[in-house]
Motif scaffolding. Structure first.
Motif, PDB file in Angstrom:
ATOM      1  N   LEU A  26      -2.583  -5.433   1.496  1.00 11.54           N
ATOM      2  CA  LEU A  26      -4.014  -4.992   0.762  1.00 11.54           C
ATOM      3  C   LEU A  26      -4.464  -3.530   0.916  1.00 11.54           C
ATOM      4  N   ALA A  27      -4.214  -2.947   1.921  1.00 11.17           N
ATOM      5  CA  ALA A  27      -4.765  -1.401   2.404  1.00 11.17           C
ATOM      6  C   ALA A  27      -4.013  -0.625   1.547  1.00 11.17           C
ATOM      7  N   HIS A  28      -4.557  -0.646   0.159  1.00 12.94           N
ATOM      8  CA  HIS A  28      -4.118   0.593  -0.673  1.00 12.94           C
ATOM      9  C   HIS A  28      -5.324   0.761  -1.873  1.00 12.94           C
ATOM     10  N   PRO A  29      -5.829   1.991  -2.068  1.00  9.02           N
ATOM     11  CA  PRO A  29      -6.908   2.122  -2.913  1.00  9.02           C
ATOM     12  C   PRO A  29      -6.996   1.360  -4.061  1.00  9.02           C
ATOM     13  N   LEU A  30      -5.868   1.565  -4.936  1.00  7.91           N
ATOM     14  CA  LEU A  30      -5.716   0.952  -6.070  1.00  7.91           C
ATOM     15  C   LEU A  30      -5.549  -0.579  -5.932  1.00  7.91           C
ATOM     16  N   ARG A  31      -4.811  -1.052  -5.029  1.00  9.88           N
ATOM     17  CA  ARG A  31      -5.041  -2.718  -5.070  1.00  9.88           C
ATOM     18  C   ARG A  31      -6.323  -3.099  -4.613  1.00  9.88           C
ATOM     19  N   MET A  32      -7.080  -2.505  -3.750  1.00  6.62           N
ATOM     20  CA  MET A  32      -8.337  -2.773  -3.468  1.00  6.62           C
ATOM     21  C   MET A  32      -9.373  -2.753  -4.592  1.00  6.62           C
ATOM     22  N   SER A  33      -9.153  -1.776  -5.605  1.00  2.00           N
ATOM     23  CA  SER A  33     -10.040  -1.466  -6.653  1.00  2.00           C
ATOM     24  C   SER A  33      -9.797  -2.874  -7.654  1.00  2.00           C
ATOM     25  N   ILE A  34      -8.357  -2.937  -7.756  1.00  2.00           N
ATOM     26  CA  ILE A  34      -8.015  -4.182  -8.481  1.00  2.00           C
ATOM     27  C   ILE A  34      -8.665  -5.578  -7.878  1.00  2.00           C
ATOM     28  N   LEU A  35      -8.593  -5.788  -6.901  1.00  2.00           N
ATOM     29  CA  LEU A  35      -9.143  -7.049  -6.350  1.00  2.00           C
ATOM     30  C   LEU A  35     -10.761  -7.310  -6.485  1.00  2.00           C
ATOM     31  N   GLU A  36     -11.212  -6.001  -6.177  1.00  2.00           N
ATOM     32  CA  GLU A  36     -12.538  -5.761  -6.456  1.00  2.00           C
ATOM     33  C   GLU A  36     -13.033  -6.430  -7.919  1.00  2.00           C
ATOM     34  N   MET A  37     -12.443  -5.835  -8.876  1.00  2.00           N
ATOM     35  CA  MET A  37     -12.758  -6.130 -10.416  1.00  2.00           C
ATOM     36  C   MET A  37     -12.286  -7.658 -10.361  1.00  2.00           C
ATOM     37  N   LEU A  38     -11.533  -8.075 -10.016  1.00  2.00           N
ATOM     38  CA  LEU A  38     -11.010  -9.552 -10.326  1.00  2.00           C
ATOM     39  C   LEU A  38     -11.998 -10.293  -9.924  1.00  2.00           C
ATOM     40  N   SER A  39     -12.449  -9.928  -8.584  1.00  2.00           N
ATOM     41  CA  SER A  39     -13.619 -10.785  -7.608  1.00  2.00           C
ATOM     42  C   SER A  39     -14.752 -10.734  -8.296  1.00  2.00           C
ATOM     43  N   LEU A 111      -5.330  -0.208   8.508  1.00  2.00           N
ATOM     44  CA  LEU A 111      -6.727  -0.783   9.154  1.00  2.00           C
ATOM     45  C   LEU A 111      -7.654   0.378   8.561  1.00  2.00           C
ATOM     46  N   SER A 112      -7.156   1.599   8.905  1.00  2.00           N
ATOM     47  CA  SER A 112      -8.239   2.896   8.673  1.00  2.00           C
ATOM     48  C   SER A 112      -8.044   2.971   7.023  1.00  2.00           C
ATOM     49  N   VAL A 113      -6.856   2.729   6.512  1.00  2.00           N
ATOM     50  CA  VAL A 113      -7.308   2.683   4.855  1.00  2.00           C
ATOM     51  C   VAL A 113      -8.067   1.628   4.374  1.00  2.00           C
ATOM     52  N   TYR A 114      -8.115   0.538   4.978  1.00  2.00           N
ATOM     53  CA  TYR A 114      -8.830  -0.683   4.372  1.00  2.00           C
ATOM     54  C   TYR A 114     -10.214  -0.552   4.623  1.00  2.00           C
ATOM     55  N   MET A 115     -10.389  -0.052   5.781  1.00  2.00           N
ATOM     56  CA  MET A 115     -12.157   0.153   6.178  1.00  2.00           C
ATOM     57  C   MET A 115     -12.557   1.081   5.350  1.00  2.00           C
ATOM     58  N   HIS A 116     -11.819   2.281   5.346  1.00  2.00           N
ATOM     59  CA  HIS A 116     -12.510   3.619   4.530  1.00  2.00           C
ATOM     60  C   HIS A 116     -12.720   3.072   2.924  1.00  2.00           C
ATOM     61  N   GLU A 117     -11.657   2.443   2.290  1.00  2.00           N
ATOM     62  CA  GLU A 117     -11.905   1.925   0.975  1.00  2.00           C
ATOM     63  C   GLU A 117     -13.001   0.943   0.976  1.00  2.00           C
ATOM     64  N   LEU A 118     -13.250   0.041   1.884  1.00  2.00           N
ATOM     65  CA  LEU A 118     -14.135  -0.966   1.736  1.00  2.00           C
ATOM     66  C   LEU A 118     -15.521  -0.420   1.784  1.00  2.00           C
ATOM     67  N   VAL A 119     -15.825   0.607   2.780  1.00  2.00           N
ATOM     68  CA  VAL A 119     -17.164   1.298   2.964  1.00  2.00           C
ATOM     69  C   VAL A 119     -17.247   2.165   1.475  1.00  2.00           C
ATOM     70  N   GLN A 120     -16.288   2.622   0.836  1.00  2.00           N
ATOM     71  CA  GLN A 120     -16.358   3.413  -0.489  1.00  2.00           C
ATOM     72  C   GLN A 120     -16.799   2.412  -1.574  1.00  2.00           C
ATOM     73  N   GLN A 121     -16.263   1.295  -1.629  1.00  2.00           N
ATOM     74  CA  GLN A 121     -16.688   0.395  -2.601  1.00  2.00           C
ATOM     75  C   GLN A 121     -18.136   0.013  -2.260  1.00  2.00           C
ATOM     76  N   TYR A 122     -18.660  -0.312  -1.033  1.00  2.00           N
ATOM     77  CA  TYR A 122     -20.073  -0.783  -0.911  1.00  2.00           C
ATOM     78  C   TYR A 122     -20.803   0.724  -1.204  1.00  2.00           C
ATOM     79  N   PHE A 123     -20.511   1.747  -1.118  1.00  2.00           N
ATOM     80  CA  PHE A 123     -21.142   2.929  -1.555  1.00  2.00           C
ATOM     81  C   PHE A 123     -21.392   3.113  -3.136  1.00  2.00           C
TER      82      PHE A 123
END
Length: 201
Positions: A26-39, A111-123
């Protein structure tokens, strides 16, 4: 620290604890963006997602398949064609116990990539809300607040989080329940964490 993109108390969905393999998947910027949009916005195709993301359709399709292999998304049965598949987020509550991976050098990068992208999504969610124009009662319904005068023990902080989750659960409609026509999707973001004191001298 325990991270959950959907509070476990507020949702009746099955709980999925993210392990090392799925975290790396999951820890990839584009994959996390895709999952967020679908969610957030429901099922979509690679073509639709690529237009929103400004990415090549083939690239988005590759990441969709990768997310599906790790069980984060699934194809929507009975919809689409052989050439254009519809994808949706798997309905579960994802829980990540970050303490499990801090000492694992093989997973620490993911883990670092995941947490960074998650906080960016929140922001990004907050900045999008603030940049949009809202009318009527919606102008005063939202809030962006913080409290800086708490001093708690670990047990007290955990209890505070559990009480806040319980409040959200009381306001979460049951599956299939009717909602008022004027209602809109609402995001509640909770960040509560200790701060190391910095004193001069």
């Amino acid at each position: 620290m325990s991270d959950s993109t959907e509070g476990t108390t507020a949702h009746p969905n099955p709980i999925r604890r993210i392990d090392a393999r799925s975290l790396r998947g999951l820890a990839h910027p584009l994959r996390m963006s895709i999952l967020e949009m679908l969610s957030l916005d429901g099922p979509a195709t690679a073509t639709g997602l690529s237009a929103r993301l400004g990415e090549n359709t083939g690239t988005v399709s590759w990441h969709l398949r990768h997310l599906a292999q790790h069980g984060f998304i699934e194809e929507e049965a009975g919809r689409g064609t052989k050439r254009e598949r519809w994808w949706r987020a798997v309905k579960d509550t994802k829980v990540l116990e970050t303490a499990e991976f801090h000492q694992d050098s093989d997973v620490r990068g993911a883990l670092s990539v995941y947490m960074h992208e998650l906080v960016q999504q929140y922001f990004s969610r907050v900045t999008n809300y603030l940049s949009e124009s809202w009318e009527g009662d919606w102008q005063r319904a939202g809030t962006v607040s913080d409290w800086k005068n708490l001093r708690l023990t670990p047990a007290q902080l955990k209890a505070l989080n559990e009480e806040l989750m319980a409040v959200i659960a009381r306001h979460t409609p049951a599956p299939g329940a009717e909602t008022p026509p004027e209602s809109l999707p609402v995001i509640v973001q909770l960040q509560s964490f200790p701060r190391k004191e910095r004193r001069d001298g």
